[in-house]
Design an enzyme around this catalytic site. Sequence first.
Site, mmCIF file in Angstrom:
data_model
loop_
_atom_site.group_PDB
_atom_site.id
_atom_site.type_symbol
_atom_site.label_atom_id
_atom_site.label_comp_id
_atom_site.label_asym_id
_atom_site.label_seq_id
_atom_site.Cartn_x
_atom_site.Cartn_y
_atom_site.Cartn_z
ATOM 1 N N LYS A 190 0.850 -1.186 0.000
ATOM 2 C CA LYS A 190 0.000 0.000 0.000
ATOM 3 C C LYS A 190 0.887 1.239 0.000
ATOM 4 C CE LYS A 190 -1.770 2.810 2.860
ATOM 5 N NZ LYS A 190 -1.782 4.063 2.018
ATOM 6 N N GLU A 266 9.667 1.264 10.810
ATOM 7 C CA GLU A 266 10.734 2.253 10.633
ATOM 8 C C GLU A 266 10.054 3.606 10.698
ATOM 9 O OE1 GLU A 266 12.616 5.159 9.363
ATOM 10 O OE2 GLU A 266 12.505 4.263 7.367
ATOM 11 N N CYS A 301 13.370 10.991 7.160
ATOM 12 C CA CYS A 301 13.381 10.637 8.577
ATOM 13 C C CYS A 301 14.784 10.717 9.165
ATOM 14 C CB CYS A 301 12.785 9.242 8.780
ATOM 15 S SG CYS A 301 13.463 8.000 7.671
ATOM 16 N N GLU A 400 9.749 16.180 15.193
ATOM 17 C CA GLU A 400 10.118 15.975 13.800
ATOM 18 C C GLU A 400 9.294 16.910 12.915
ATOM 19 O OE1 GLU A 400 11.019 12.264 10.834
ATOM 20 O OE2 GLU A 400 9.130 12.194 11.935
#
Length: 496
Positions: A190, A266, A301, A400
């Site tokens: 997906k 992750e 990331c 983040e």
Amino acid sequence: MSTVTHDEWLRRAREFQPPRAHYIDGAEEAGGGAAFAVVSPRDGRVLTEVADGGAAEVDAAVAAARRAFDRGPWPRWAPADRGHVLQRVADLLQQRRAELALAVTLETGKPITDAHDIELRAVINTFRWYGQLADKLADESPHTAPDALALVTREPAGVVGAVVPWNFPLTLAGWKVAPALAAGCTVVLKPSENSPLSALLLARIATEAGLPPGVLNVVNGDGPAAGRALGLHPDVDVLAFTGSTAVGRHFLRYSADSNLKRVWLELGGKSPNIVLPDTPDLAKAAATAAWGIFFNQGEMCTAPSRLLVHSSIAEEVTDAVVARARELRVGDPLDPATEMGALVGEAHLERVLEHIRCGVGEGARLRTGGQRILTASGGTYLEPTVFDRVDPGSRLAREEIFGPVLSVLPFDGIDEAIELANATEYGLAAGLWTSDLSTAHRVSRALRAGTVWVNCYEEGDLTVPFGGMKQSGNGRDKSVHALEKYTELKTTWIQL
């Protein structure tokens, strides 16, 4: 390196025919009729409308993958034969590299040079590497009593659900799909609803390369519908996810609420980049710091979003980073000279701008950037942004941002630098610049991060694993270790 001109990329973009359907059981599948628009961040225009999937489409894809695993040839082929198919996928990706790079740039906004030279190189290398590895793995036969034979074998785990984000749509898909296929698993992928086009092209290419029907399926859709259905599905044996920590928590809950499928995550990062006074090349350290946070529009990331600089060199390093930020060429992603393209969409751009406004409100000094630009294009462009005088406890330093926003934090000693670097819920990556070998080893060991780069950043190849500690996730992509996610260990004890 691509030599295609800006005008030629523009022409190809006008002629681009994007895929629209799901890809299930080796064929395009329109689904239930619902569709969603794929908007290019380059200019805000709708590229196409893609079939929108939910529980019904996920059920069909998982059923196809289940049949292919339980009764199909793929898990039963010799590993070398599976490897040949994966290498054929790599060959076809290389042949269609320009088309795939164009799809990635149009759906994500990243510069075409980066899409062609970096992203496509990565996915091609991934399929080739795992294709070459497929028949190189060995089982175990431990030494036991003389009247017994013990065998420890690795067997494919079954049906894998893979959910990947939009920032590197092909690279991250490859990191999950290629080792899963090499192990003999079947996959339901997906992609992000922002970037389904390149994934659909990948599935077509895999079938053309000889992948049997049902072995790789692609279902379009958003997280609350398609992602949730995949996470809860009782016939999915393994779920591999790259994305935010918040969504990662959802997949752990889906596992608990369904069949306790293994979930490999992750997740996010707030990576520190430590520059010590004995850095062998201070100009290179500053240039790399700027490249690291502004590459891919900061939508990474692992982006070194916290620059930790010794106070004796903080002004020099910060000035160099600011100067590089101001000269960076931001513009049309289809221009090969563009260094930073568009952020992925309006909603994401607004989230990044909110972080910038918050940073100003918290008292950090905005050295450069912080404004939306090129608004006449209709795209979502942002100036490269640098803050200094950042409070280590502020949102700017802790959360983040996933955009081209750098926070500079000074320190006075190595122990303070380690404490600042580890003062985050994340543990994905870190950088360290020093000419002292002992310091390099000691600080690297002290940093709670899955990857530590010394005197470089974002370097490595497929021989080394990638993944995080703490709330940056578990398990590893890349290397032989990735196969641990997609295999089960079986012990067979034979009494002689």
